[in-house]
Every structure is written in structure tokens, then in C-alpha cells.
Design an enzyme around this catalytic site. Structure first.
Site, PDB file in Angstrom:
ATOM      1  N   MET A  93       0.839  -1.197   0.000  1.00 29.95           N
ATOM      2  CA  MET A  93       0.000   0.000   0.000  1.00 29.95           C
ATOM      3  C   MET A  93       0.868   1.237   0.000  1.00 29.95           C
ATOM      4  O   MET A  93       1.814   1.352   0.791  1.00 29.95           O
ATOM      5  CB  MET A  93      -0.917   0.004   1.228  1.00 29.95           C
ATOM      6  CG  MET A  93      -1.911   1.148   1.251  1.00 29.95           C
ATOM      7  SD  MET A  93      -3.090   1.011  -0.119  1.00 29.95           S
ATOM      8  CE  MET A  93      -3.431   2.740  -0.410  1.00 29.95           C
ATOM      9  N   GLU A  94       0.493   2.197  -0.836  1.00 30.04           N
ATOM     10  CA  GLU A  94       1.334   3.354  -1.144  1.00 30.04           C
ATOM     11  C   GLU A  94       1.200   4.511  -0.172  1.00 30.04           C
ATOM     12  O   GLU A  94       1.247   5.672  -0.590  1.00 30.04           O
ATOM     13  CB  GLU A  94       1.016   3.843  -2.564  1.00 30.04           C
ATOM     14  CG  GLU A  94      -0.362   4.459  -2.761  1.00 30.04           C
ATOM     15  CD  GLU A  94      -1.452   3.500  -3.190  1.00 30.04           C
ATOM     16  OE1 GLU A  94      -2.490   3.964  -3.686  1.00 30.04           O
ATOM     17  OE2 GLU A  94      -1.263   2.275  -3.025  1.00 30.04           O
ATOM     18  N   ASN A  95       1.057   4.263   1.107  1.00 30.50           N
ATOM     19  CA  ASN A  95       0.974   5.367   2.059  1.00 30.50           C
ATOM     20  C   ASN A  95       2.201   6.267   1.896  1.00 30.50           C
ATOM     21  O   ASN A  95       3.336   5.794   1.998  1.00 30.50           O
ATOM     22  CB  ASN A  95       0.942   4.829   3.488  1.00 30.50           C
ATOM     23  CG  ASN A  95      -0.019   3.677   3.643  1.00 30.50           C
ATOM     24  OD1 ASN A  95      -1.196   3.800   3.343  1.00 30.50           O
ATOM     25  ND2 ASN A  95       0.494   2.543   4.083  1.00 30.50           N
ATOM     26  N   GLU A 154       4.685   0.808  -5.933  1.00 30.18           N
ATOM     27  CA  GLU A 154       4.258   1.681  -4.830  1.00 30.18           C
ATOM     28  C   GLU A 154       4.959   3.035  -4.894  1.00 30.18           C
ATOM     29  O   GLU A 154       4.363   4.069  -4.575  1.00 30.18           O
ATOM     30  CB  GLU A 154       4.538   1.006  -3.486  1.00 30.18           C
ATOM     31  CG  GLU A 154       3.883  -0.349  -3.304  1.00 30.18           C
ATOM     32  CD  GLU A 154       2.396  -0.342  -3.600  1.00 30.18           C
ATOM     33  OE1 GLU A 154       1.714   0.645  -3.247  1.00 30.18           O
ATOM     34  OE2 GLU A 154       1.908  -1.320  -4.197  1.00 30.18           O
ATOM     35  N   HIS A 176       3.300   5.372  -7.192  1.00 32.10           N
ATOM     36  CA  HIS A 176       2.096   5.945  -6.583  1.00 32.10           C
ATOM     37  C   HIS A 176       2.374   7.259  -5.838  1.00 32.10           C
ATOM     38  O   HIS A 176       1.445   8.037  -5.616  1.00 32.10           O
ATOM     39  CB  HIS A 176       1.497   4.965  -5.580  1.00 32.10           C
ATOM     40  CG  HIS A 176       0.544   3.983  -6.166  1.00 32.10           C
ATOM     41  ND1 HIS A 176      -0.476   4.337  -7.008  1.00 32.10           N
ATOM     42  CD2 HIS A 176       0.431   2.638  -5.999  1.00 32.10           C
ATOM     43  CE1 HIS A 176      -1.174   3.262  -7.338  1.00 32.10           C
ATOM     44  NE2 HIS A 176      -0.645   2.214  -6.741  1.00 32.10           N
ATOM     45  N   GLU A 212      -3.759   3.152 -10.384  1.00 32.48           N
ATOM     46  CA  GLU A 212      -3.304   1.756 -10.419  1.00 32.48           C
ATOM     47  C   GLU A 212      -2.748   1.339 -11.775  1.00 32.48           C
ATOM     48  O   GLU A 212      -1.748   0.627 -11.851  1.00 32.48           O
ATOM     49  CB  GLU A 212      -4.433   0.821  -9.992  1.00 32.48           C
ATOM     50  CG  GLU A 212      -4.862   0.985  -8.543  1.00 32.48           C
ATOM     51  CD  GLU A 212      -3.722   0.759  -7.540  1.00 32.48           C
ATOM     52  OE1 GLU A 212      -2.663   0.240  -7.918  1.00 32.48           O
ATOM     53  OE2 GLU A 212      -3.901   1.117  -6.370  1.00 32.48           O
TER      54      GLU A 212
END
Length: 858
Positions: free
Chosen positions: A275-277, A308, A311, A330
Site C-alpha cells: 500500500m502506497e501510504n 508503490e 504511486h 493503479e
């Protein structure tokens, strides 16, 4: 009050009314450790202050929060009764002012499903680890907010944690007076905020870049994992790929990385790949390899790291307005991950993996009844959750690869640069991207978008070759077809390659022409007069997104000489085309298995080889006529054992074949080989039977009654770790016993005691293709429970159960009829649930067509 499932219309209405100036979030996670008192869920205190403006003073709206209890709610200094304004998922906000301050004090629950604030206890040392995962809308399980991507705001987090813990978030943090305080973020969406906390093993590095104007960018790098995985953590390679990616994206994007530090956390029981936090990327910890793996695994990890990272620009800096345009982040990240992999790292054959693995995912998804345009119609959050699929990722990335061929790489990248500068920290729709690409390419992006982004389905391209009397090509044409359900014919930029055998016996390309395929039939004039080809590859170099078909001569050549193709990408494309033909009931499963047995041993690309193993197993299990399954299984098992013994000592091929031997083991000789490799009575030079391989060997032994509970418990004693326990649960569930299956069903369907990772492991062990008789009674039970499961469980667990327990091994017309009966009787069921059942039905119907094709082959 509306329910938990936010709709697009509600989000648009709220976005038109509100704008958010900032959040201050205070979390007290000290309750994560120690004994838990009470019958309810373990909770933590969450206090949120939100400052926001309202365009229509006096209007009403709502904030999002999913929590067991709310202690207090204050709006503009006025205390509200939680019992009156909080319904379990939303907080009613009435009589809003032009400028507002909302303060919510809540008790939020720790998660065991990987959604929200996930809590994991390491069985190896008893340590507790926390991390958050939100996409698309689970930040509301941790703090009160406006949970939609277009209400961006800066955030300040502060966290109280157990003594001795370290806490990370999106910004840089400092510990003072027992409180971790983090720097305010840039304006970002709720779903990419993040907190990671616990006694993680943490490694640091540093990235520095000096730009042409002399400015210096410095990015602190960090990487972390559980302490139990620290001995296996190759952080140096993670940092190497990270730095290569940062160099590559800075070279091409002309926009410095905007989020300060760059931490990467490898966390347990993770539902996704990553996940690209921003500033705090999370990954599934399976990317830390406890045993020997092939280079395909390292390439896969590098691709995810780069995906990621892309992103940070596509998705975090510039974010889609609503989930309709999820592809805006995406598809680009999927394309850019492969683009950077090839352009910046040691994995220079990344486009082969893309063609062979990622596109296979897209081709399957695009032929399901749930297929949708790349830019989708997302009505609500449940729709959004299911649209993280092969269309949004892999087809979208394939379409972008086609766009690069159509518009040119320079124009494409210049369009990206303008997009970042024009929309930094904002939200966009499809038209925002098309406008910059039209500026930079001079192409009609609206027409391209209509064909590629706004329609569903995959075209097939077939060569037609007419020869002159002298044996040269008189005319070569490409025929384009589409499914009746999605009849759109598209413009394709393709390279058409002609191949023939050389004196040395290799199959080589001797001519190629690039052309634009338009309409149902396109003549490739440039190839007229060429020598007659033995193989025509209509998507040579994999420029477009299509199903490749063959003329009779080409197919006959591949049957005899596929292994002689020297170009690895061309070989991968041919394998992919043959697999699509098998799934489409155009090639009998036995023929595909025969090709794998004949030529896979010569495959040099390890990722392609591992994909062939998966496809061959699927062909034997799903597409082979029932009366021939036993023979197909035996052929595969014998062929795999032969290739294992022939593979080079210590080679990746040896390891891949060893794992395949375990997957297809079906006879006493197979089980004896696996057992002897496990106990050391037989060894294969160069093959290290490490702990991960031991569990791989044990599962088929357990599934066929050759390893009982006592034996599995002994293995757990050797490997009593988080990974070991997951393997142990899967192997226990695989045992061929009515009592075992009943227990597994009860644990997954009737109870929510298992964590997401153990639900996944139990389902994986439960469903064994060699146990069709044992599983038969669960077909009727499945249809009786899925609506209740969908209603009562989280969407992630619901998806796991509905997908994983569908009776796919009861592959008969009766099961198809039962599926149709459920769909007919549940027209009002949640659309996302119906979609999952429709997809499973389509896979079953496809399998039955494949079995009929195999049976008809005589």
C-alpha cells in the site's frame, strides 16, 4: 441515517458542501499489550479534531466512524449526544457553520481482519505488532473523518504507545514526554494515512540527489519487519531497488519526491501486496524470504517496490476524485513498475513477466461477466473494493503500454510531467489526463479513450497468410474479432513477426513490420514478398493488449518446435496464446499439458517456467475431461519428477521443479519421494530442503493421508513461528477426513475467531482437487450461507469466503444449475456479492467447456 456503504452520489454531495482544512488525530495504543478484560473487542482511544468549511451554512452532513463506542462528540463547542448522532458508522452533523470544528472521542477496535488498526501477536516471542490498512475506506475504523478521496487535508498525528515501542507515520516523528508527535503531512486523502507501531526491527539508509539547478534533495530511508524475520531480512536489496527507483522517477517525472522520508514496512497478516501510504509504504511480509526462492520472487518484490513508489506521484500527489478513476493511479503504477524495473534495475527482462503473468490476470478478468471498462462505473465502496482487479491494474497498464507505442514515449512522459505540475495535491478525472496527453502527443485522445478506456472486452488477432506459387507471401492480413457481448473493435499498434527454422534448428525471426490494425481486417503490405513463414506472431514485442491466435501452419510449428524459439519474449507470448486457447476451449487440455511436458524443461526464463507450472496444473484440474484426470495427473507427476532429477544442481529450475513435484504429487511413488527428501533418506545434489520447502512437501502428504496430525505437529515444533503456524493450519485443513472438513467449515463460516491470515490458510487447505468426494456436501451448504456471511463479516473476509469456498471442484452441470438458482433467487443481494458468484459461475462454465473440448479430442 444512510448505512456504512458510502455511495458515489453521497460523496459528490458532501464534496460540494464541505472542504477540509486539517486533522489532528491522537491515538492511545497502550491497550495493545497486556491482558484484555471484558467480552467485547480490545479497543484503543481515538480523539480526532477536524477543521472544515461548509459552503452552505445551516446545512447538514455527516462524518464517518466505525467504532464500538463513542465517548463524546463536540461540534463548534456544542456537545452532541453520541446516542443521538452516531449510528455505528456515521456521525450526523446538523446546522453547520461556515467554519467548523468537530471533536470526536471514540473507542476504536483493533482489527484481526487486516482492515483498520490490525493487531498481531507473534507466537514466536509474544511481541505485539500494529499497522494500519485503509484502502478504500477503513481509516474510519481508526479515527473520525470524511472518508472519500477528494476531501484531502493535512494531518497531524500523535500516538501514545507501550514503553519500548517505536511508532511511525507518514511524517517524521519524535518521542517526547511519552508521546510520539509527527510532522504535519501535505494534503492527502484519508485512505493513505498510516500508523505502524511496535518493536519492529528497523534499518536505515539515505538517498541524495543534486538537481541541475544545484538544489539538493535528501530522503531518509527506512525498512522494517518483525524481529523474528530480521535474520532473513535483506534490507540492502530493498534499499538498492528503492534508490534505483528514486533515480529513475526523478529522471522522468521532473517533480521531486514530495513527502520527506521514505519508510517501507513489511508487516504480518497483510491482505494486499502493498500500500502506497506516502512516506510509510506497507508490504506483506512474505516479501521477506525465509528460504531459497527464484529470481522471479526477487523480481516480483522489486516490481512491487517500484509500483508503490510510482504511486507517490500517481495517486498520492495527484489523486482520483472518486473510485471510478481508480485506474488513474493503479494502471499507471502497474505500467511504471514494469517500466522502471526494466529501465533501472537488474531485472531487464521485466516485460517478459508483464506479458506472461500480469496480462494473464487481465485476460481472465476481461472475459468475466463482471468485466468493465478501465474507467469504471463505481457506485459505492463495495464496488470499489472489488475493482482492485485485473482490469484496473494489468489491463490498464497494458493499455498504457499500447498508448506509449501509439503516442510515443517522450510525449507520454511529458504528459505525465504536466499532469503532476497542474494537479499537485489535487484530485482529477479521466479528462484531466487526456487533455495533457493530447497537448503533448497531438493525437486525438478522446477517440483513443473511447476505444481503450471506456469499453470492455479483449479482441483476438489472427494472421491470414496467402502464398504465391514461388512460396513467398502474396498477402498477409491481421483479422480482428471481438466477443458478441463486447463487440468493440479497437485500433491496435502491433508488430507482426515472421519466424522460420534455421540450419541450426532454431526458430528465429527474419522479418517484422509495425502497423496499425483497424477494423475487422488489416493487410500488412510491408510483408508482401517475404519468404513463407513457419510462424506468424501478430503481437510481436507485445505492443498491444489482445489475445493472439495462430494460423494452422503456425500452430503446427509450435507443436513441434516451441522450445526452439530463441527469443524469450516471443516464447512467452506463444505460451500465453496457447494458454488462452486452452481456456477458450480451442486447444484440448491434454495438448497443452503435452506441450508443457515436452518444452518447459528448456525454458530459460524462470518466471515463465513457474507460470507454466501453474497453468499446467490448472489444465489438469479444471480443463481435463473427468475420465482423463487420473491420466493427466500421472503424466504431470512423472514428467515433473523427471525434470527435477534432470535440472542443474542448485539451479532455480531445480527448485521450481521441486515445488511443482509437490503440487502435482498423486501416486505412491510421488509421496515416497517427498517423504524421503523430507527425512533425508534421499538427497538431490544442490537441492536444499529448507523450512519453506519442507512445508511445501508436507501439504500433499497431508492431503493424501501420508502425514497425520502428529507428524504436522512435529513440524510445527521445528518451526513454531507465525509463518510456521500458517503452514501448519493449511496442512491440517488439507487432511482427507470428513471431520477435518467439518471443523474447517465451522472455523471459517460459523466463527470469526480466526485472523484473516488463518482464514486464508484454512480455506487454502480445505479445498483440495484430490478430495472432490469429501467436498461434495459443501456445495449446497455454500449457497445456504454466503448471504449471511457477506452481511455479518467484514468485506475482506466475505470476499475470501465467497471466492475460496465456491464449489469449483464440483465441476458439473448440477453445480452450474445450483449457482444459477441462487442468482435467480437472490436478485436483490448485494451487487458485490452477486458479482463474486457470477465470476465463480463463469470460471465453472469455462471449465466445463474446456472439459468438453478435451473429451472431444478422442
Amino acid at each position: 441515517m444512510p448505512g456504512e456503504n458510502l455511495t458515489r452520489d453521497e460523496a459528490r454531495e458532501r464534496a460540494a458542501l464541505l472542504s477540509v482544512d486539517g486533522y489532528e488525530v491522537s491515538l492511545d495504543l497502550r491497550s495493545a499489550t497486556g491482558e484484555h478484560d471484558g467480552d467485547g473487542p480490545r479497543t484503543f482511544r481515538s480523539v480526532t479534531t477536524v477543521r472544515f468549511r461548509c459552503a452552505e451554512p445551516g446545512a447538514s452532513s455527516f462524518a464517518d466512524l466505525i467504532a464500538p463506542a463513542v465517548t463524546s462528540v463536540s461540534l463548534n463547542g456544542r456537545d452532541l449526544d453520541p446516542g443521538q448522532v452516531f449510528d455505528g458508522s456515521r456521525i450526523l452533523l446538523e446546522d453547520l457553520a461556515a467554519e467548523n470544528e468537530l471533536v470526536v472521542d471514540a473507542q476504536c477496535a483493533y482489527s484481526r481482519t487486516g482492515e483498520g488498526m490490525h493487531r498481531f501477536v507473534d507466537p514466536e516471542d509474544g511481541e505485539v505488532y500494529l499497522y494500519t490498512q485503509y484502502e478504500p475506506a477503513d481509516a474510519r475504523r481508526v479515527f473520525a473523518n470524511f472518508e472519500q478521496p477528494d476531501l484531502k487535508a493535512p494531518y497531524r498525528f500523535e500516538v501514545r504507545a507501550p514503553e519500548g515501542w517505536t511508532v511511525w507515520s507518514n511524517g517524521v516523528g519524535d518521542l517526547a514526554d511519552g508521546v510520539w508527535r509527527f510532522a504535519e503531512t501535505k494534503p492527502i486523502s484519508t485512505y493513505i494515512t498510516c500508523v505502524v507501531a511496535g518493536p519492529y526491527h528497523y534499518v536505515t539508509d539515505h538517498y541524495e540527489r543534486v538537481f541541475e539547478d544545484g538544489t539538493r534533495l535528501e530522503i531518509p530511508l527506512g525498512a522494517m519487519c518483525r524481529k523474528g524475520l530480521a535474520p532473513h531480512f535483506d534490507a540492502d536489496d530493498v534499499f538498492l531497488v528503492t534508490k534505483q527507483g528514486l533515480d529513475f522517477f526523478h529522471d522522468h517525472f521532473d517533480h521531486p519526491y514530495p513527502f520527506g522520508k521514505y519508510d517501507q514496512a513489511f508487516v504480518p497478516e497483510y491482505n494486499l501486496g502493498a500500500m502506497e501510504n506516502p512516506g510509510m509504504v506497507t508490504f506483506r511480509e512474505e516479501f521477506i524470504f525465509r528460504g531459497k526462492v527464484t529470481q522471479a520472487s526477487y523480481e516480483g518484490r522489486a516490481n512491487v517496490i517500484l509500483h508503490e513508489m510510482a504511486h507517490m506521484w500517481f495517486g498520492d500527489l495527484v489523486t482520483m476524485e472518486w473510485w471510478d478513476d481508480l485506474w488513474l493511479k493503479e494502471s499507471f503504477a502497474d505500467f511504471m513498475g514494469a517500466f522502471a524495473l526494466v529501465g533501472a534495475t537488474r531485472f531487464t527482462d521485466g516485460w517478459i513477466t508483464f506479458a506472461n503473468r500480469r496480462k494473464a490476470w487481465a485476460y481472465r478478468a476481461d472475459q468475466l461477466p463482471s468485466t468493465h471498462p478501465v474507467t469504471a462505473d463505481i457506485r459505492d465502496l463495495q464496488d470499489a473494493k472489488l475493482n482492485f482487479d485485473g482490469i484496473t491494474y494489468a489491463k490498464g497498464a497494458s493499455v498504457l503500454k499500447q498508448l506509449v507505442a501509439y503516442a510515443g514515449q517522450d510525449a507520454f512522459l511529458e504528459g505525465a510531467r504536466r499532469y503532476f505540475k497542474r494537479h499537485a495535491y489535487g484530485n482529477t478525472r479521466l479528462g484531466d489526463l487526456l487533455s495533457v496527453l493530447e497537448e503533448t502527443s497531438g493525437r486525438d485522445m478522446a477517440a483513443w479513450s473511447r476505444a481503450w478506456l471506456e469499453t470492455a472486452g479483449v479482441n483476438s488477432l489472427t494472421p491470414q497468410v496467402l502464398l504465391r506459387a514461388d512460396g513467398t507471401v502474396d498477402e498477409l492480413a491481421v483479422v480482428q474479432e471481438a466477443a458478441e457481448s463486447h463487440p468493440e473493435l479497437r485500433p491496435h499498434r502491433v508488430a507482426v513477426g515472421l519466424y522460420r527454422r534455421t540450419a541450426a534448428g532454431t526458430l528465429e525471426r527474419y522479418a517484422q513490420a509495425e502497423t496499425d490494425v483497424e477494423g475487422p481486417r488489416t493487410v500488412v503490405a510491408e510483408l508482401a514478398g517475404a519468404d513463407a513463414p513457419e510462424l506468424v506472431l501478430v503481437n510481436d514485442d507485445d505492443l498491444t493488449y489482445c489475445k493472439t491466435r495462430f494460423d494452422d501452419t503456425s500452430l503446427a510449428t509450435l507443436r513441434e518446435a516451441l522450445g526452439d524459439l530463441t527469443d524469450p519474449l516471443a516464447r512467452a507470448l506463444c505460451w500465453s496464446a496457447l494458454w488462452n486457447m486452452t481456456r477458450d476451449a480451442l486447444l484440448p487440455a491434454r495438448d497443452f499439458i503435452g506441450l508443457v511436458l515436452r518444452f518447459a524443461g528448456r525454458e530459460t526464463d524462470i518466471g515463465v517456467l513457474q507460470m507454466l507450472h501453474a497453468w499446467a496444473e490448472s489444465a489438469a484440474v479444471h480443463y481435463t475431461a473427468p475420465e482423463r484426470r487420473e491420466e493427466a495427473a500421472r503424466r504431470l507427476a512423472e514428467g515433473a519428477a523427471e525434470q527435477l532429477r534432470a535440472a542443474g544442481e542448485g539451479s532455480e529450475q531445480q527448485l521450481a521443479w521441486a515445488r511443482f513435484v509437490a503440487r502435482v504429487a498423486c501416486a505412491e511413488a510421488d509421496f515416497e519421494l517427498l517423504a524421503s527428501l523430507l527425512d533425508g533418506t534421499e538427497t538431490l545434489p544442490g537441492l536444499e530442503v529448507d523450512q519453506e520447502l519442507r512445508w511445501a512437501f508436507l501439504e500433499p502428504l497431508a492431503a493424501h493421508g501420508a502425514a497425520d496430525e502428529k507428524r504436522l505437529d512435529e513440524e510445527l515444533a521445528r518451526d513454531d513461528t507465525a509463518s510456521g503456524r500458517r503452514h501448519h493450519v493449511r496442512c491440517l485443513a488439507a487432511r482427507p477426513s470428513e471431520a477435518v472438513k467439518a471443523q474447517c467449515w465451522a472455523q471459517v463460516v460459523e466463527s470469526d475467531a480466526l485472523s484473516n491470515a488463518l482464514v486464508e490458510a484454512t480455506i487454502a487447505g480445505f479445498a483440495q482437487p484430490s478430495q472432490r468426494g469429501l467436498l461434495a456436501p459443501y456445495a449446497e451448504k455454500y449457497f445456504a450461507v454466503i448471504e449471511r456471511v457477506w452481511t455479518e463479516r467484514s468485506i475482506q473476509i466475505g470476499m475470501d469466503v465467497v471466492r475460496g469456498l465456491f464449489p469449483s471442484y464440483e465441476d458439473s452441470e448440477e453445480t452450474l444449475d445450483a449457482t444459477d438458482a441462487w442468482l435467480a433467487a437472490h436478485e436483490d443481494a448485494a451487487p458485490a456479492l452477486r458479482r463474486l458468484v457470477l465470476e465463480a459461475r463463469d470460471d465453472l462454465a469455462r471449465a466445463l467447456r474446456g472439459q468438453a473440448c478435451d473429451a472431444a479430442a478422442g
